[in-house]
Design an enzyme around this catalytic site. Structure first.
Site, PDB file in Angstrom:
ATOM      1  N   CYS A  86       0.909  -1.377   0.090  1.00 36.45           N
ATOM      2  CA  CYS A  86      -0.028   0.201  -0.002  1.00 36.45           C
ATOM      3  C   CYS A  86       1.010   1.297  -0.050  1.00 36.45           C
ATOM      4  O   CYS A  86       1.870   1.057  -0.531  1.00 36.45           O
ATOM      5  CB  CYS A  86      -0.972  -0.025   1.144  1.00 36.45           C
ATOM      6  SG  CYS A  86      -0.212   0.244   2.755  1.00 36.45           S
ATOM      7  N   ARG A  87       0.503   2.478   0.624  1.00 36.08           N
ATOM      8  CA  ARG A  87       1.324   3.586   0.503  1.00 36.08           C
ATOM      9  C   ARG A  87       2.426   3.307   1.529  1.00 36.08           C
ATOM     10  O   ARG A  87       3.719   3.730   1.011  1.00 36.08           O
ATOM     11  CB  ARG A  87       0.339   4.820   1.144  1.00 36.08           C
ATOM     12  CG  ARG A  87       1.176   5.987   0.610  1.00 36.08           C
ATOM     13  CD  ARG A  87       0.276   7.280   0.831  1.00 36.08           C
ATOM     14  NE  ARG A  87       1.132   8.472   0.913  1.00 36.08           N
ATOM     15  CZ  ARG A  87       1.519   9.240   1.466  1.00 36.08           C
ATOM     16  NH1 ARG A  87       1.106   8.789   2.918  1.00 36.08           N
ATOM     17  NH2 ARG A  87       2.331  10.275   1.385  1.00 36.08           N
TER      18      ARG A  87
END
Length: 114
Positions: free
Chosen positions: A66-67
């Site tokens: 994810c980020r």
């Protein structure tokens, strides 16, 4: 109930041919992602879980990103509980970009982490 430590891997250690599952939202994916990754936003994950069937059947390791690593940690934990060989990519796409790993965007503009 303790499931032990979450399996994780450094972004620089993900094999070039490794299977990457990106659980970020559509706008984050569009800005920059790993070429060849499977995109299933965390918000759609349970409904779209079947899209992983082929990878799971092949016994390939799933590198979840994810980020920064929070959402992917949750998805990794879910996958591990299903008996799937999954690892969280430490630091997410920010670490991936920081390690100089290649990214692409959907617009053709230079990729970046949103």
């Amino acid at each position: 109930m303790n499931f032990g430590p979450l399996p994780s891997v450094d972004a620089a250690a993900v094999p070039a041919e490794g299977f990457v599952l990106d659980v970020r939202e559509d706008d984050e994916w569009a800005a920059g992602h790993v070429e060849g990754a499977l995109h299933i936003p965390m918000s759609d994950f349970v409904a779209r879980f079947g899209e992983l069937a082929e990878v799971v059947e092949d016994g390939r390791r799933v590198h979840v990103v994810c980020r920064v690593g929070g959402r992917s940690a949750q998805v990794t934990q879910y996958l591990v509980r299903q008996g799937i060989d999954a690892v969280n990519v430490d630091g997410g796409m920010q670490a991936w970009d920081g390690a100089g790993r290649p990214m692409v965007s959907t617009s053709g503009n230079p990729a970046f982490v949103l």
